[in-house]
Write an enzyme that holds these catalytic residues in place. Structure first.
Site, PDB file in Angstrom:
ATOM      1  N   THR A 186     -41.193  15.537  16.861  1.00  0.00           N
ATOM      2  CA  THR A 186     -41.601  15.231  15.505  1.00  0.00           C
ATOM      3  C   THR A 186     -43.052  15.659  15.360  1.00  0.00           C
ATOM      4  O   THR A 186     -43.891  15.348  16.207  1.00  0.00           O
ATOM      5  CB  THR A 186     -41.412  13.742  15.137  1.00  0.00           C
ATOM      6  OG1 THR A 186     -41.973  13.525  13.860  1.00  0.00           O
ATOM      7  CG2 THR A 186     -42.000  12.794  16.158  1.00  0.00           C
ATOM      8  N   GLU A 331     -38.126   8.788  15.860  1.00  0.00           N
ATOM      9  CA  GLU A 331     -38.335   7.819  16.943  1.00  0.00           C
ATOM     10  C   GLU A 331     -37.267   6.727  16.955  1.00  0.00           C
ATOM     11  O   GLU A 331     -37.206   5.911  17.870  1.00  0.00           O
ATOM     12  CB  GLU A 331     -39.720   7.164  16.803  1.00  0.00           C
ATOM     13  CG  GLU A 331     -40.888   8.076  17.142  1.00  0.00           C
ATOM     14  CD  GLU A 331     -41.404   8.888  15.954  1.00  0.00           C
ATOM     15  OE1 GLU A 331     -40.644   9.081  14.992  1.00  0.00           O
ATOM     16  OE2 GLU A 331     -42.573   9.324  16.009  1.00  0.00           O
ATOM     17  N   LYS A 438     -44.811  14.884   3.483  1.00  0.00           N
ATOM     18  CA  LYS A 438     -43.422  15.247   3.752  1.00  0.00           C
ATOM     19  C   LYS A 438     -42.884  16.074   2.602  1.00  0.00           C
ATOM     20  O   LYS A 438     -42.739  15.589   1.493  1.00  0.00           O
ATOM     21  CB  LYS A 438     -42.581  13.991   3.950  1.00  0.00           C
ATOM     22  CG  LYS A 438     -41.400  14.308   4.812  1.00  0.00           C
ATOM     23  CD  LYS A 438     -40.782  13.082   5.372  1.00  0.00           C
ATOM     24  CE  LYS A 438     -39.836  13.469   6.482  1.00  0.00           C
ATOM     25  NZ  LYS A 438     -38.882  12.416   6.766  1.00  0.00           N
ATOM     26  N   TRP A 443     -42.194  17.693   7.887  1.00  0.00           N
ATOM     27  CA  TRP A 443     -43.584  17.234   7.960  1.00  0.00           C
ATOM     28  C   TRP A 443     -44.622  18.352   7.841  1.00  0.00           C
ATOM     29  O   TRP A 443     -44.435  19.441   8.361  1.00  0.00           O
ATOM     30  CB  TRP A 443     -43.848  16.563   9.308  1.00  0.00           C
ATOM     31  CG  TRP A 443     -43.194  15.239   9.462  1.00  0.00           C
ATOM     32  CD1 TRP A 443     -42.275  14.900  10.400  1.00  0.00           C
ATOM     33  CD2 TRP A 443     -43.419  14.070   8.686  1.00  0.00           C
ATOM     34  NE1 TRP A 443     -41.912  13.596  10.247  1.00  0.00           N
ATOM     35  CE2 TRP A 443     -42.595  13.059   9.202  1.00  0.00           C
ATOM     36  CE3 TRP A 443     -44.232  13.770   7.580  1.00  0.00           C
ATOM     37  CZ2 TRP A 443     -42.557  11.769   8.674  1.00  0.00           C
ATOM     38  CZ3 TRP A 443     -44.192  12.492   7.058  1.00  0.00           C
ATOM     39  CH2 TRP A 443     -43.372  11.520   7.596  1.00  0.00           C
TER      40      TRP A 443
END
Ligand code: ADP
Length: 541
Positions: A186, A331, A438, A443
């Protein structure tokens, strides 16, 4: 005293074994990069994932080695999901939308040994392969006779030549269920991207939970089209829950425009879908312009960014499709909350129900949630108090892969989201404390955008913030203070980003300001900057 039940590890190979045995004739339909439609069954996925496992064994690839994919949602990608993890290697789904330099950094950090990529990404791999120092084998996901000559990629083989020669019998190894199964980077926060390293156990528990009626409600009677990419948190776990339930899977491949998605939904009797708001905007736009209706679609999960109220209304009122608003994170494997009403809400007036549907949803079993204030103390679940959202549970990260320190605070994972939780357990995001933007579900790190601007000789200070955008949810702009006496125009600065970051991460605009508000410690106060720019409108909006 221990229970006397069988201690059978929860392994991803058991999902594909189950799908083959109980739903062997269940269909998997994929639009390929070539544009044609490919059809086969769960039994075929199982056979071919065993061929993948044999191919990896044939290379003497050790347990735990990373096998990367750079691929769309499609049948070969699905085979790799099961063949790689099932045989004890770690599936690393790489995001092809990143800048080539980021792809190189991530592949080297993961120490990928095999990379399987689709023809759409040949140019990307040609640009990066020489810098990916750990890769031993590049595999182009195409038929044997479609392998182009002279790609410049040493030892490149086609996927079909690679697995085609292998036997489709294989005995899946049995190992500890906490063994790593897959990983996903990420790029959300500052610094380098970080990887969540999922385990077989976390993946199976998540797959069970995701299929529950109040979560994604997936059954053998569904035909599911995941628009959310398989390189983005395992398509929200859908491939695993699909094997666990035996539903039909319909993969859109690279064609994510409204027309293509709509046509596939209609021809394949899709009952259920999942994706970020941006793709639904494209689909609804196409349907409205062409006066179309859905004949089979019943429900769709929308998450990754806040779902706009108009989208929930359009799906529900104009097309009879129930929207399930969801919140999650890489996550968290990724599911954290799903917004399904409780029995007591069913009789409420529509406007009241809508207020609930706009919330990100209730924590699902397996995810513990709390909100805390600046002092770290828990705040009441009254729907009013807002604070930093913290979570814990068996499919939440404990550490990042090769992370220097654990992100946990007293056992809780800080999400970087700011939220309220009401007395019924519905969580609503009110803000984000992490410094990221975002756009279309992907991202953009504000810090990266600021650092590039700061490298320009005429820039003294730069602050990047996200602005609401009707299609992309947010788009970055950069506020710039020029050095005394220096000159630079908006267009020159935008051009300065070229080649330094992925195209879609380049800010939409530059706003020149006299000063950027700073806090007592010299930190940029972006909330204050947002107030200063409150009347600002993005170009073309
Ligand atoms: P995903 O996009 O699959 O949710 P990411 O790890 O890329 O996973 O992004 C997670 C972050 O996205 C969350 O921490 C939150 O900031 C934002 N997000 C996810 N879902 C929502 C939602 N429904 N509403 C608002 N923000 C969301």
């Amino acid at each position: 005293m221990l229970g006397l039940m069988q201690n059978q590890p929860m392994l991803i190979s058991s999902l594909i074994d189950y799908a083959e045995r109980h739903h062997g004739d269940g269909e998997i339909v994929s639009r390929r990069v070539e544009g044609d439609i490919h059809r086969y069954t769960w039994a075929d996925v199982a056979k071919r994932s065993r061929q993948v496992a044999n191919a990896l064994d044939g290379m003497q690839l050790k347990q735990g080695s990373r096998v990367a994919t750079v691929a769309w949602n499609g049948y070969r990608h699905l085979e790799l999901y099961f063949g790689v993890s099932g045989s004890g290697r770690v599936l690393h789904t790489l995001n092809p939308r990143l800048h080539p330099d980021q792809v190189v950094w991530i592949a080297n950090h993961a120490e990928d040994e095999v990379v399987c990529f689709e023809t759409s990404f040949l140019a990307l791999i040609q640009a990066v392969h020489a810098r990916c120092t750990t890769v031993k084998q590049w595999v182009l996901m195409c038929d044997a006779d479609k392998l182009p000559a002279d790609t410049g990629i040493p030892g490149l083989i086609s996927y079909e030549a690679w697995v085609g020669k292998e036997a489709n019998t294989y005995t899946w190894p049995v190992f500890d269920e906490n063994t790593a199964s897959s990983m996903c980077y990420t790029s959300g926060t500052t610094g380098h991207p970080k990887a969540a390293l999922y385990s077989h156990r976390s993946t199976i528990l998540h797959a069970y939970a995701a299929a529950l009626p109040d979560v994604m409600c997936i059954s053998a009677r569904d035909s599911i089209l995941p628009v959310v990419p398989m390189f983005h948190v395992n398509a929200w776990g859908i491939p695993y829950s699909a094997a666990l339930t035996g539903c039909k899977l319909v993969f859109p491949g690279p064609a994510l425009d409204g027309k293509s998605v709509y046509e596939l939904m209609e021809t394949e009797g899709v009952t259920y879908s999942a994706g970020v708001p941006t793709v639904w905007q494209m689909l609804l736009g196409h349907m409205k312009a062409n006066n179309l209706k859905f004949s089979t679609l019943k429900r769709t999960v929308i998450g990754g960014s806040a779902c706009p109220p108009a989208m929930i209304t359009a799906f529900n009122d104009d097309y009879g499709v129930e929207v399930l608003h969801a919140w999650g994170m890489t996550e968290l494997s990724p599911l954290g909350t799903l917004c399904t009403l409780k029995n007591k809400h069913l009789g409420l007036p529509e406007a009241e129900k809508m207020k609930i549907r706009l919330k990100q949803g209730r924590g699902i079993y397996g995810i513990d949630m709390k909100i805390v204030g600046d002092d770290g103390n828990a705040l009441p679940h009254d729907g009013k108090a807002y604070g930093d959202l913290m979570v814990k549970g068996p499919w939440v990260v404990r550490d990042y892969y090769k992370g220097e320190s654990s992100p946990l605070i007293n056992g809780w994972f800080p999400t970087g989201d700011v939220a309220t939780i009401d007395a019924d357990g519905f969580m609503q995001i009110t803000d984000r404390s992490k410094d990221v933007i975002k756009s279309g579900g992907e991202w953009i790190s504000s810090i990266d955008i600021e650092n590039i601007a700061m490298a320009h000789p005429a820039v003294q200070m730069a602050a990047c913030i996200g602005m609401r955008h009707p299609k992309w949810d947010e788009r970055p702009i950069v506020a710039v203070v020029k050095k005394p006496g220096a000159e630079v125009t908006r267009d020159e600065l935008i051009a300065f980003y070229e080649g330094k970051t992925a195209k879609w991460q380049v800010p939409d605009d530059v706003v020149f300001v006299d000063a950027i508000p700073l806090g007592a410690t010299g930190k940029m106060l972006k909330t204050r900057l947002r107030e200063v720019l409150k009347d600002y409108v993005l170009p073309g909006v």
